[in-house]
Scaffold this motif. Sequence first.
Motif, PDB file in Angstrom:
ATOM      1  N   ALA A  64       0.835  -1.214   0.000  1.00 56.45           N
ATOM      2  CA  ALA A  64       0.000   0.000   0.000  1.00 56.45           C
ATOM      3  C   ALA A  64       0.865   1.256   0.000  1.00 56.45           C
ATOM      4  N   PRO A  65       0.308   2.365  -0.536  1.00 57.34           N
ATOM      5  CA  PRO A  65       1.019   3.636  -0.419  1.00 57.34           C
ATOM      6  C   PRO A  65       1.101   4.056   1.039  1.00 57.34           C
ATOM      7  N   ASN A  66       2.194   4.709   1.404  1.00 61.40           N
ATOM      8  CA  ASN A  66       2.379   5.140   2.797  1.00 61.40           C
ATOM      9  C   ASN A  66       3.409   6.261   2.800  1.00 61.40           C
ATOM     10  N   PRO A  67       3.322   7.192   3.772  1.00 60.03           N
ATOM     11  CA  PRO A  67       4.178   8.381   3.705  1.00 60.03           C
ATOM     12  C   PRO A  67       5.679   8.047   3.709  1.00 60.03           C
ATOM     13  N   HIS A  68       6.414   8.639   2.780  1.00 58.63           N
ATOM     14  CA  HIS A  68       7.881   8.460   2.645  1.00 58.63           C
ATOM     15  C   HIS A  68       8.298   6.987   2.517  1.00 58.63           C
ATOM     16  N   ASN A  69       7.350   6.117   2.234  1.00 62.20           N
ATOM     17  CA  ASN A  69       7.617   4.670   2.202  1.00 62.20           C
ATOM     18  C   ASN A  69       8.329   4.182   3.472  1.00 62.20           C
ATOM     19  N   VAL A  70       7.886   4.709   4.641  1.00 62.35           N
ATOM     20  CA  VAL A  70       8.492   4.241   5.897  1.00 62.35           C
ATOM     21  C   VAL A  70       7.913   2.884   6.306  1.00 62.35           C
ATOM     22  N   ARG A 101      -1.050  12.367  11.630  1.00 61.10           N
ATOM     23  CA  ARG A 101      -2.235  12.198  10.768  1.00 61.10           C
ATOM     24  C   ARG A 101      -1.887  11.299   9.572  1.00 61.10           C
ATOM     25  N   GLN A 102      -0.770  11.629   8.923  1.00 65.68           N
ATOM     26  CA  GLN A 102      -0.452  10.880   7.699  1.00 65.68           C
ATOM     27  C   GLN A 102      -0.062   9.425   7.985  1.00 65.68           C
ATOM     28  N   ILE A 103       0.597   9.215   9.127  1.00 71.25           N
ATOM     29  CA  ILE A 103       0.957   7.837   9.504  1.00 71.25           C
ATOM     30  C   ILE A 103      -0.322   7.004   9.669  1.00 71.25           C
ATOM     31  N   GLU A 167      -0.238  -3.345 -10.050  1.00 74.61           N
ATOM     32  CA  GLU A 167       0.376  -2.301 -10.892  1.00 74.61           C
ATOM     33  C   GLU A 167       0.286  -0.893 -10.289  1.00 74.61           C
ATOM     34  N   ARG A 168      -0.409  -0.734  -9.156  1.00 69.30           N
ATOM     35  CA  ARG A 168      -0.522   0.604  -8.541  1.00 69.30           C
ATOM     36  C   ARG A 168       0.838   1.101  -8.098  1.00 69.30           C
ATOM     37  N   LEU A 169       1.144   2.338  -8.410  1.00 68.31           N
ATOM     38  CA  LEU A 169       2.353   2.958  -7.874  1.00 68.31           C
ATOM     39  C   LEU A 169       2.221   4.472  -7.897  1.00 68.31           C
ATOM     40  N   THR A 170       3.043   5.126  -7.091  1.00 71.05           N
ATOM     41  CA  THR A 170       3.072   6.588  -7.058  1.00 71.05           C
ATOM     42  C   THR A 170       4.026   7.042  -8.154  1.00 71.05           C
ATOM     43  N   ARG A 171       3.533   7.854  -9.077  1.00 70.91           N
ATOM     44  CA  ARG A 171       4.405   8.308 -10.177  1.00 70.91           C
ATOM     45  C   ARG A 171       4.688   9.787 -10.021  1.00 70.91           C
ATOM     46  N   ARG A 172       5.980  10.098  -9.863  1.00 70.64           N
ATOM     47  CA  ARG A 172       6.361  11.500  -9.651  1.00 70.64           C
ATOM     48  C   ARG A 172       6.970  12.110 -10.907  1.00 70.64           C
ATOM     49  N   SER A 173       6.913  11.383 -12.009  1.00 75.55           N
ATOM     50  CA  SER A 173       7.544  11.859 -13.251  1.00 75.55           C
ATOM     51  C   SER A 173       6.729  13.004 -13.865  1.00 75.55           C
ATOM     52  N   LEU A 333      -0.807   9.135 -10.599  1.00 77.72           N
ATOM     53  CA  LEU A 333      -1.193   9.999  -9.479  1.00 77.72           C
ATOM     54  C   LEU A 333       0.003  10.230  -8.560  1.00 77.72           C
ATOM     55  N   HIS A 334       0.095  11.436  -8.010  1.00 79.62           N
ATOM     56  CA  HIS A 334       1.225  11.830  -7.159  1.00 79.62           C
ATOM     57  C   HIS A 334       0.691  12.741  -6.048  1.00 79.62           C
ATOM     58  N   PRO A 335       0.735  12.297  -4.771  1.00 82.17           N
ATOM     59  CA  PRO A 335       0.281  13.173  -3.686  1.00 82.17           C
ATOM     60  C   PRO A 335       1.233  14.348  -3.498  1.00 82.17           C
ATOM     61  N   LEU A 336       0.670  15.479  -3.142  1.00 84.11           N
ATOM     62  CA  LEU A 336       1.465  16.682  -2.855  1.00 84.11           C
ATOM     63  C   LEU A 336       1.014  17.153  -1.480  1.00 84.11           C
ATOM     64  N   SER A 337       1.612  16.578  -0.439  1.00 83.75           N
ATOM     65  CA  SER A 337       1.063  16.748   0.913  1.00 83.75           C
ATOM     66  C   SER A 337       1.610  17.950   1.657  1.00 83.75           C
ATOM     67  N   GLN A 338       2.627  18.603   1.103  1.00 86.07           N
ATOM     68  CA  GLN A 338       3.329  19.650   1.880  1.00 86.07           C
ATOM     69  C   GLN A 338       2.353  20.656   2.482  1.00 86.07           C
ATOM     70  N   TYR A 377       8.706   0.455  -8.993  1.00 86.47           N
ATOM     71  CA  TYR A 377       7.941  -0.122  -7.884  1.00 86.47           C
ATOM     72  C   TYR A 377       8.790   0.003  -6.622  1.00 86.47           C
ATOM     73  N   SER A 378       8.438   0.956  -5.751  1.00 83.42           N
ATOM     74  CA  SER A 378       9.275   1.183  -4.573  1.00 83.42           C
ATOM     75  C   SER A 378       9.284  -0.090  -3.716  1.00 83.42           C
ATOM     76  N   PRO A 379      10.438  -0.358  -3.087  1.00 83.19           N
ATOM     77  CA  PRO A 379      10.596  -1.667  -2.429  1.00 83.19           C
ATOM     78  C   PRO A 379       9.763  -1.813  -1.162  1.00 83.19           C
ATOM     79  N   ARG A 380       9.626  -3.026  -0.717  1.00 85.94           N
ATOM     80  CA  ARG A 380       9.011  -3.310   0.590  1.00 85.94           C
ATOM     81  C   ARG A 380       9.909  -4.295   1.325  1.00 85.94           C
ATOM     82  N   ARG A 381       9.908  -4.187   2.673  1.00 85.01           N
ATOM     83  CA  ARG A 381      10.663  -5.145   3.477  1.00 85.01           C
ATOM     84  C   ARG A 381       9.954  -6.498   3.444  1.00 85.01           C
TER      85      ARG A 381
HETATM   86  C1  LIG Z   1      -0.502  10.001   3.643  1.00 84.48           C
HETATM   87  C2  LIG Z   1       0.410   9.969   2.456  1.00 84.48           C
HETATM   88  C3  LIG Z   1       1.064  11.135   2.081  1.00 84.48           C
HETATM   89  C4  LIG Z   1       1.920  11.136   0.990  1.00 84.48           C
HETATM   90  N1  LIG Z   1       2.525  12.304   0.604  1.00 84.48           N
HETATM   91  C5  LIG Z   1       3.367  12.320  -0.457  1.00 84.48           C
HETATM   92  C6  LIG Z   1       3.970  13.531  -0.889  1.00 84.48           C
HETATM   93  O1  LIG Z   1       3.734  14.615  -0.348  1.00 84.48           O
HETATM   94  N2  LIG Z   1       4.811  13.484  -1.944  1.00 84.48           N
HETATM   95  C7  LIG Z   1       5.089  12.308  -2.599  1.00 84.48           C
HETATM   96  O2  LIG Z   1       5.868  12.327  -3.535  1.00 84.48           O
HETATM   97  N3  LIG Z   1       4.507  11.144  -2.224  1.00 84.48           N
HETATM   98  C8  LIG Z   1       3.662  11.122  -1.179  1.00 84.48           C
HETATM   99  N4  LIG Z   1       3.047   9.955  -0.816  1.00 84.48           N
HETATM  100  C9  LIG Z   1       3.316   8.728  -1.569  1.00 84.48           C
HETATM  101  C10 LIG Z   1       4.321   7.848  -0.839  1.00 84.48           C
HETATM  102  O3  LIG Z   1       5.586   8.463  -0.781  1.00 84.48           O
HETATM  103  C11 LIG Z   1       4.378   6.486  -1.548  1.00 84.48           C
HETATM  104  O4  LIG Z   1       3.144   5.848  -1.365  1.00 84.48           O
HETATM  105  C12 LIG Z   1       5.485   5.599  -0.983  1.00 84.48           C
HETATM  106  O5  LIG Z   1       6.752   6.124  -1.271  1.00 84.48           O
HETATM  107  C13 LIG Z   1       5.398   4.187  -1.557  1.00 84.48           C
HETATM  108  O6  LIG Z   1       5.459   4.207  -2.950  1.00 84.48           O
HETATM  109  P1  LIG Z   1       4.304   3.575  -3.861  1.00 84.48           P
HETATM  110  O7  LIG Z   1       3.046   4.339  -3.600  1.00 84.48           O
HETATM  111  O8  LIG Z   1       4.809   3.751  -5.266  1.00 84.48           O
HETATM  112  O9  LIG Z   1       4.160   2.133  -3.485  1.00 84.48           O
HETATM  113  C14 LIG Z   1       2.147   9.934   0.265  1.00 84.48           C
HETATM  114  C15 LIG Z   1       1.453   8.771   0.627  1.00 84.48           C
HETATM  115  C16 LIG Z   1       0.589   8.784   1.713  1.00 84.48           C
HETATM  116  C17 LIG Z   1      -0.163   7.533   2.077  1.00 84.48           C
END
Ligand SMILES: Cc1cc2nc3c(=O)[nH]c(=O)nc-3n(C[C@H](O)[C@H](O)[C@H](O)COP(=O)(O)O)c2cc1C
Length: 388
Positions: A64-70, A101-103, A167-173, A333-338, A377-381
């Motif tokens: 799943a998507p998650n902040p900073h891929n932590v 909140r984001q965690i 195939e879901r991924l965050t694309r920042r391109s 899709l690319h989140p912009l959470s700043q 595809y960003s890695p997972r542990r």
């Molecule tokens: C709550 C939340 C906030 C996020 N905010 C940002 C963001 O501000 N910028 C960004 O590039 N990606 C953001 N992301 C995407 C994550 O960085 C991304 O899901 C993570 O690195 C894993 O990559 P993946 O989605 O390709 O599997 C966010 C994801 C979540 C769930």
Amino acid sequence: MSRKTFLKSGIRFGIFLSASQVLQYCKTSPNDRYDYERKNPFDPEFLSENISPILKAIRIGITAPNPHNVQPWKFKLIDDYSALLYVDEKRLLKDTDPTYRQIHIGQGTFLENLSLGIQILGYSAEVSLFPDGKYTIADIGKKPIAKIVLIKRDDLVQNPLSEFISERLTRRSIYEGEDLTWQDFEKIRKDSAVLYSELKFVPKAGSEKLRNQLIAAMQAETDTYNTYEESRIWFRYNDEEIGKFKDGLSLRATGVSGLKYYFARNFFLKPGAESWHSPENKKAGMDMFTSQVESSKGFIFLKTDHNEIIDWVQAGRDYLRLQLAATKNGFSLHPLSQILQEYSEMDLLRKEFEASLKPGEKIQMLVRLGKSDYHYYSPRRDPKDFIV
Ligand SMILES: Cc1cc2nc3c(=O)[nH]c(=O)nc-3n(C[C@H](O)[C@H](O)[C@H](O)COP(=O)(O)O)c2cc1C
């Protein structure tokens, strides 16, 4: 970048690379996954492994998507079919996410990814939130977020979004293609069938003020030492680090590939705080971010009526659906959470941005959309590393 284009550009710049270096910097097809990338959790090899259904479900959920891929999750297994989900208190983002909140949005994305994904294996997932009762921020890591129970069903009707998990991924391109229309948005909204929040569309035309606000917010994050430093802590500088830590952000995740990657990685990007916070590095980051934002073909917000911990988790479930629905409709899709973040240096920009909201409402996620065929595809542990 394809191998052919990479080689052509390489020759133009007089670079000589061995065959293995070429392989390292380019992919032959968008379906290729390097060893350090996230594996497809539905790979037949995984599915035939002799591990419990709940571990298979966790392996799906953690993509799943998650902040900073932590990857802020830990699990207590109850039996082969059930487990408790906790926030991993060692994987928080105290500077960019001081309210956590984001965690917690990341807990919701996990739960929805697991629930939709496990349907492919013929199970439904019963999710009970906060099974130990009242949960506050002081309970992070101690009280569970959810209890998950898998139930085998013969009559299961699979949600069509499930198929898009691998195939879901965050694309920042940089995004290409036409601007998103109201019809595109309506299709995505309908397919996502979000349950707890409201989706709002901002077309590209007329989005200039928003784009400037987003860029100003990234500038504020970059100029605030602690928030920019937090990105460095989670930044993996090269493929060796990506493979070793299997988490965090990287140049590859930012959408840099081919020759640009080769140059950035070998000539500009030097490890250490001094180089990270240098004016040249900050400017390069801002230039990249500005071109990403300017290439957006439209924006979507995800808004909730309230802003309690439960709303964050539910918003995460909806965000996952939104991203799968965008994927289904061929959009990246690319989140912009700043600008949504709650640290003092962002207060002015955030308050101005949120001025039109009713009391209690919160924009939980804001994303740009468009088209791009960049794949990373960003890695997972390993799923076993999440079990306590
Ligand atoms: C709550 C939340 C906030 C996020 N905010 C940002 C963001 O501000 N910028 C960004 O590039 N990606 C953001 N992301 C995407 C994550 O960085 C991304 O899901 C993570 O690195 C894993 O990559 P993946 O989605 O390709 O599997 C966010 C994801 C979540 C769930």
